[in-house]
Design a protein around this motif. Structure first.
Motif, PDB file in Angstrom:
ATOM      1  N   UNK A 109       0.812  -1.219   0.000  1.00 53.08           N
ATOM      2  CA  UNK A 109       0.000   0.000   0.000  1.00 53.08           C
ATOM      3  C   UNK A 109       0.845   1.268   0.000  1.00 53.08           C
ATOM      4  N   UNK A 110       1.867   1.298   0.864  1.00 56.38           N
ATOM      5  CA  UNK A 110       2.561   2.548   1.119  1.00 56.38           C
ATOM      6  C   UNK A 110       4.085   2.494   0.952  1.00 56.38           C
ATOM      7  N   UNK A 111       4.619   1.321   0.706  1.00 53.63           N
ATOM      8  CA  UNK A 111       6.067   1.224   0.562  1.00 53.63           C
ATOM      9  C   UNK A 111       6.775   1.403   1.889  1.00 53.63           C
ATOM     10  N   UNK A 112       8.023   1.832   1.835  1.00 51.29           N
ATOM     11  CA  UNK A 112       8.807   1.982   3.046  1.00 51.29           C
ATOM     12  C   UNK A 112       9.362   0.644   3.502  1.00 51.29           C
ATOM     13  N   UNK A 113       9.783   0.619   4.734  1.00 51.80           N
ATOM     14  CA  UNK A 113      10.401  -0.566   5.320  1.00 51.80           C
ATOM     15  C   UNK A 113       9.677  -0.909   6.611  1.00 51.80           C
ATOM     16  N   UNK A 114       9.202  -2.130   6.729  1.00 50.95           N
ATOM     17  CA  UNK A 114       8.427  -2.532   7.897  1.00 50.95           C
ATOM     18  C   UNK A 114       9.123  -3.708   8.584  1.00 50.95           C
ATOM     19  N   UNK A 115       9.406  -3.510   9.875  1.00 50.87           N
ATOM     20  CA  UNK A 115      10.158  -4.509  10.626  1.00 50.87           C
ATOM     21  C   UNK A 115       9.377  -4.958  11.853  1.00 50.87           C
ATOM     22  N   UNK A 116       9.488  -6.240  12.173  1.00 47.27           N
ATOM     23  CA  UNK A 116       8.952  -6.755  13.418  1.00 47.27           C
ATOM     24  C   UNK A 116       9.877  -6.301  14.549  1.00 47.27           C
ATOM     25  N   UNK A 117       9.322  -5.644  15.575  1.00 49.13           N
ATOM     26  CA  UNK A 117      10.148  -5.164  16.678  1.00 49.13           C
ATOM     27  C   UNK A 117      10.591  -6.338  17.549  1.00 49.13           C
ATOM     28  N   UNK A 118      11.902  -6.448  17.734  1.00 53.50           N
ATOM     29  CA  UNK A 118      12.468  -7.540  18.519  1.00 53.50           C
ATOM     30  C   UNK A 118      12.831  -7.064  19.915  1.00 53.50           C
ATOM     31  N   UNK A 119      12.715  -7.966  20.881  1.00 53.44           N
ATOM     32  CA  UNK A 119      13.037  -7.652  22.268  1.00 53.44           C
ATOM     33  C   UNK A 119      14.544  -7.496  22.436  1.00 53.44           C
ATOM     34  N   UNK A 120      14.963  -6.703  23.410  1.00 57.77           N
ATOM     35  CA  UNK A 120      16.377  -6.440  23.648  1.00 57.77           C
ATOM     36  C   UNK A 120      17.039  -7.516  24.503  1.00 57.77           C
ATOM     37  N   UNK A 156       9.047  -8.275  20.617  1.00 58.15           N
ATOM     38  CA  UNK A 156       8.424  -7.548  21.728  1.00 58.15           C
ATOM     39  C   UNK A 156       6.964  -7.968  21.816  1.00 58.15           C
ATOM     40  N   UNK A 157       6.489  -8.224  23.014  1.00 60.30           N
ATOM     41  CA  UNK A 157       5.079  -8.554  23.230  1.00 60.30           C
ATOM     42  C   UNK A 157       4.471  -7.440  24.077  1.00 60.30           C
ATOM     43  N   UNK A 158       3.406  -6.830  23.596  1.00 52.04           N
ATOM     44  CA  UNK A 158       2.792  -5.702  24.303  1.00 52.04           C
ATOM     45  C   UNK A 158       2.049  -6.165  25.546  1.00 52.04           C
ATOM     46  N   UNK A 159       1.581  -5.184  26.340  1.00 45.93           N
ATOM     47  CA  UNK A 159       0.780  -5.508  27.525  1.00 45.93           C
ATOM     48  C   UNK A 159      -0.483  -6.273  27.155  1.00 45.93           C
ATOM     49  N   UNK A 160      -0.869  -6.211  25.878  1.00 41.61           N
ATOM     50  CA  UNK A 160      -2.089  -6.867  25.412  1.00 41.61           C
ATOM     51  C   UNK A 160      -1.805  -8.185  24.711  1.00 41.61           C
ATOM     52  N   UNK A 161      -0.545  -8.638  24.721  1.00 44.68           N
ATOM     53  CA  UNK A 161      -0.187  -9.916  24.120  1.00 44.68           C
ATOM     54  C   UNK A 161       0.003  -9.882  22.620  1.00 44.68           C
TER      55      UNK A 161
END
Length: 256
Positions: free
Chosen positions: A180-191, A197-202
């Motif tokens: 749809x919009x291009x760019x670069x999309x990454x899955x955020x990884x935990x440090x 990364x898993x949010x407070x909502x899972x």
């Protein structure tokens, strides 16, 4: 000329001192913005949304001072686990949206604010709860240091626009967004652990980077939110009433 070990040590100490002074100035600017916003927008009897992030710590600190010194009566709705812990730490009255579903004001930070008061939020992974609480408030007041103040989204904040997604949908959503919009999309990884990364909502978070800065953010937010599997997007469009930016000279810039 060969620099001796003592010369190199002196240079390293000098660099460290410069960095520490810069950090100290930045923290003071956050504190100045937070204190002024709390003083201007919170009154006794208010139900207050407490946002997340490093600048909000100073807002809670100031609010606790006013409660003690002015006998202020306020109830606080947290936007995250961090916000809840801050409210408890400073012995403020903790409530939630089940009890207080209408808020007078929400004080929150932002990763970036453009000239139209559009925001990128969610660098700390709390975008869903932050947006829910903000939507229940009469006013959303943003507090930040001067580095978060931009002409366009993406000018200074390069970590991307966060998008919270259901785990099973992160690959389809990623592919759809890129088409749809291009760019670069990454899955955020935990440090500190292997995996995302898993949010407070899972849920997982995708970070959309290198996007076109001239997009219509209202249309983009609506479009992305309609994609199956998307829970929330860290674009806060036309939600903030005012932003307070702590400047390097000790003043506070107000944008509205």
């Amino acid at each position: 000329m060969i620099c001796s070990a003592s010369c190199r040590l002196s240079r390293n100490i000098g660099r460290r001192d410069i960095i520490l002074r810069a950090m100290s100035t930045l923290e003071q600017s956050k504190k100045n913005a937070a204190y002024e916003a709390v003083d201007n927008h919170i009154k006794s009897g208010y139900v207050v949304g407490i946002g997340s992030g490093s600048t909000v710590i100073y807002a809670v600190e100031r609010l606790a001072q006013r409660v003690l010194n002015e006998n202020l009566n306020v109830r606080c709705v947290p936007t995250s686990f961090q916000a809840r812990e801050l409210i408890i730490k400073y012995k403020l009255n903790l409530t939630d949206l089940d009890i207080d579903y209408k808020l007078d004001v929400c004080i929150d930070g932002a990763d970036e604010v453009d000239e139209s008061l559009n925001l990128i939020k969610g660098g700390g992974g709390c975008l869903l709860q932050e947006k829910i609480v903000a939507s229940c408030a009469d006013e959303l007041i943003i507090i930040a240091d001067h580095t978060k103040n931009s002409s366009q989204l993406g000018d200074q904040y390069r970590k991307g626009i966060p998008i919270e997604v259901v785990p099973m949908a992160y690959v389809p959503v990623k592919n759809r967004l890129e088409s749809l919009y291009g760019g670069k999309i990454e899955l955020r990884l935990a440090k500190m652990k292997a995996g995302p990364v898993v949010t407070d909502n899972g849920n997982f978070i995708l970070d959309w980077k290198e996007f076109d800065q001239n997009l219509n953010w209202n249309e983009v937010s609506t479009k992305i939110s309609s994609i199956p599997g998307v829970v929330e997007i860290g674009l806060f469009v036309q939600m903030a009433k005012k932003a307070y930016f702590g400047m390097t000279d000790g003043t506070v810039k107000v944008q509205e």
